[in-house]
Design an enzyme around this catalytic site. Sequence first.
Site, PDB file in Angstrom:
ATOM      1  N   SER B  15     -39.032  29.141 -14.583  1.00 58.40           N
ATOM      2  CA  SER B  15     -38.950  28.577 -13.230  1.00 58.40           C
ATOM      3  C   SER B  15     -38.161  27.278 -13.211  1.00 58.40           C
ATOM      4  O   SER B  15     -38.301  26.458 -12.322  1.00 58.40           O
ATOM      5  CB  SER B  15     -40.365  28.334 -12.683  1.00 58.40           C
ATOM      6  N   GLY B  16     -37.346  27.080 -14.244  1.00 54.16           N
ATOM      7  CA  GLY B  16     -36.475  25.909 -14.284  1.00 54.16           C
ATOM      8  C   GLY B  16     -35.278  26.110 -13.363  1.00 54.16           C
ATOM      9  O   GLY B  16     -35.298  26.961 -12.479  1.00 54.16           O
ATOM     10  N   GLY B  18     -32.425  27.476 -13.996  1.00 58.71           N
ATOM     11  CA  GLY B  18     -31.882  28.825 -14.126  1.00 58.71           C
ATOM     12  C   GLY B  18     -32.712  29.837 -13.355  1.00 58.71           C
ATOM     13  O   GLY B  18     -32.195  30.556 -12.484  1.00 58.71           O
ATOM     14  N   GLU B 180     -31.691   6.441 -20.203  1.00 58.99           N
ATOM     15  CA  GLU B 180     -32.430   6.187 -18.971  1.00 58.99           C
ATOM     16  C   GLU B 180     -33.836   5.665 -19.268  1.00 58.99           C
ATOM     17  O   GLU B 180     -34.336   4.759 -18.605  1.00 58.99           O
ATOM     18  CB  GLU B 180     -32.460   7.458 -18.114  1.00 58.99           C
ATOM     19  N   ALA B 329     -28.336  20.921 -16.181  1.00 57.53           N
ATOM     20  CA  ALA B 329     -28.799  21.707 -15.040  1.00 57.53           C
ATOM     21  C   ALA B 329     -27.669  22.510 -14.396  1.00 57.53           C
ATOM     22  O   ALA B 329     -27.844  23.672 -14.030  1.00 57.53           O
ATOM     23  CB  ALA B 329     -29.449  20.782 -14.004  1.00 57.53           C
ATOM     24  N   GLN B 330     -26.494  21.893 -14.279  1.00 59.66           N
ATOM     25  CA  GLN B 330     -25.389  22.564 -13.604  1.00 59.66           C
ATOM     26  C   GLN B 330     -25.001  23.878 -14.280  1.00 59.66           C
ATOM     27  O   GLN B 330     -24.650  24.857 -13.615  1.00 59.66           O
ATOM     28  CB  GLN B 330     -24.169  21.637 -13.520  1.00 59.66           C
TER      29      GLN B 330
END
Lengths: 470, 470
Positions: B15-16, B18, B180, B329-330
């Site tokens: 459920s990420g 992708g 970060e 993510a992209q």
Amino acid sequence: MNTTENRPKVLIIGSGFGGLFAARALKRADVDIQLIARTTHHLFQPLLYQVATGILSPGEIAPATREVLARQDNVQVELGEVTAVDLDARTVTASTLGVPRTLHYDHLIVAAGANQSWFGHDEFADYAPGMKSIDDALELRGRIFGAFELAELAAAEGRTADARAHTTFVVVGAGPTGVEMAGQLAELSHRTLRHDFRHIDPRDAKIYLMDAADAVLGSFDESLQRKTRTAMEKLGVDVLLEAKVVDVDARGLDYEDADGQRHRIDALTKVWAAGVAASPLASQLADQVGLEVDRSGRIPVRPDLTLPGHPDVYVIGDMMTLDGLPGVAQVAIQQARYAAKKIGSSLGGRASLDRRAVDEPFAYFDKGNMATISRFRAIAEIGRLKVTGFVAWLLWLGVHLVYIIGFKSRITTLLHWVVSFLGRGRSERTVTQQQVFGRLAMDQVDGLAERAGRNLGWRQQGKEGRPDLD
Amino acid sequence: MNTTENRPKVLIIGSGFGGLFAARALKRADVDIQLIARTTHHLFQPLLYQVATGILSPGEIAPATREVLARQDNVQVELGEVTAVDLDARTVTASTLGVPRTLHYDHLIVAAGANQSWFGHDEFADYAPGMKSIDDALELRGRIFGAFELAELAAAEGRTADARAHTTFVVVGAGPTGVEMAGQLAELSHRTLRHDFRHIDPRDAKIYLMDAADAVLGSFDESLQRKTRTAMEKLGVDVLLEAKVVDVDARGLDYEDADGQRHRIDALTKVWAAGVAASPLASQLADQVGLEVDRSGRIPVRPDLTLPGHPDVYVIGDMMTLDGLPGVAQVAIQQARYAAKKIGSSLGGRASLDRRAVDEPFAYFDKGNMATISRFRAIAEIGRLKVTGFVAWLLWLGVHLVYIIGFKSRITTLLHWVVSFLGRGRSERTVTQQQVFGRLAMDQVDGLAERAGRNLGWRQQGKEGRPDLD
């Protein structure tokens, strides 16, 4: 912090409404305040049910105590659980991560609050968690949303009875917390989750609100009790009164009705909102001054909130009893201010607090009581005035926003309310794997544990809210 | 859901980015989609560090998958961990709370992502948790804020070295997550917590950012690497490059520098942001088609993202390798859309998807990369364009708001950012007792465990993020 050896030391135990407001009320007093509590946050307990049902995040109702008091130079905040007070030595024993240390005080404000009580059946706690801490609320959040997940799986596999037990919820205790919890469970099932599932219809969920007494909201006026009961029933909540819980297990609970008849409800998720037990410090103090605690473990205090023979020791809030005062935030807050004023006035000379003699006993000013039933609907009792419906709900909204600590939490809370009440969302339903583990205890309902060949050594969860799974 | 026996079944694992975007891209396809994942939420992983440092609540970056897809009738969402795929039988084995079941598919999209990797030293995980799940972030939140609490106590008791170790933080891995995290730790210590303590000055906290490579943000252009390094140092972060971690324990860690010299840092809190290991499903699949996974455990896929001999099985996102695509993510999102399009076009006749022939291999369109350094400062690389400072930070803000799922989370997230970046607050620093228990493992630093006579049987925390304390 300008600690001077000569400044009197005020020790405050607890970071709830009593402890936090006492510290704040001493803002301008010429004292060194040490506030010690076993969590690092203040907790707005009346809104715990909203964390449990996915409306609010923990941070919104549990700001860091240290951050709230950051700019008050005369306070130091410490993490630690006070295990004993020695009234003669004027010391307390505190324990941080199990290591004891001793703290001295000149003035003591004990505001350690109350825990949930299962009326001598602590073994119920595993299956019917209470509603007293952030851990409790997150544990219940995991169980509530998890129950629907498991129901969906059960329904997909054709296990209808299991799906039914998974979507049956019992709230034990029909005080404000129980009513609010049952109301939110109804909202969740009948409105919020309506489109989320494919094999079950969450609107079929059964919600029971149960109490051994013969009314909901026993402390309110009778007309409001009746209205609340009717409103709950309209929401689809089954109200069971004069129903005494006699056994709780993973798969459900047993209760006795008014005729002594025993009944069974198959329900995965049980919420215990029934009784409170004062912090053990109350009886520890009572023993030292020859007093007896009441059956909720609360210590009777003198009219000025002190203990006999110890005018410098105040016991306030949920752990004391005095003139039948209710265990609500307002009592703790007003007592905190009273104790702070007394301490301030006792300092004499340099204290810049209001130093008019405070010889009167503590007097509670009842600002009223309220409880929400569902979105847009609440009841409120302000003196003789009784308000219900939308107006009462607006009142509830305003009062709660005022007492939520911190501007930023007020704003995000208001936003979450807009999202949840006007919209349909629950933006804070995230469940951690830790909570998923909690749910394991309940999978006996499906026989899942046996099917997985797993042995559930679920030890007493106790107040830490941490199940031990072997 | 209108399940018809004839509609092809698309099974999505994960459920990420992708999995979720694949399901969404099949919105109008005439298929039955089953999305199975081991958490009930989607996770916006790039913002986990903000949950760990008290800026955001879990709900803001982890919306319920089921709620996101509630209105998409052709999807059913299920809780379960897929443990094996049988490519010949076209089935997968899923396990929910330990109970296995078998699911059939016509088309399979495997998007199970990656876990943290400690490069063969899983025993480090206890002391240096990763940054891959909500549990990880909350565990770290407990450790970070807890470290300051313990430092305050240590300082009050005059244990200066302990206080120092408590306020020393090491971030291992200088990729975007590490940068970060280190930046936020600097913000926290030097700005947010400035007024919160009485015995320590949080501004004295030491923050190390460490990497075995010779640059921070290795995947970025060299000019940006240098600028980031300088910016981190200006924030008060010690950047240690060509530093290889060789041992991690409760009290600190050991590393080797470029000359093979061994050094020691006493640090309570370690964050592991160094390596990733693809889901074990990757090697399970590779075995069946005679492929070898790379050293991160990723399976090489064909140019159309399928497995050789199995044109209906797509492997996308962090668990595959193809042409050196980065694990961002992209890539997962674009691959999800590509796979969905291919499946749609294969349906022929009734499918209402774009049915132009999709014969081209998957082509990644690099929209650019970015990383925040601190508030108001970021770096971004968009094609040949390099942006730094405030403008890059605005870009970061916009892009992240777009990819956060759900209107309401966007609004509250923006608000929390205003609070945290313009203000000084961290409104989501609440730590549960469960997390406090996690911290017990670290109190060896003070010898607290021994002083409390406690035996710490801290078993491997593993991916569930749940310490077992006996």
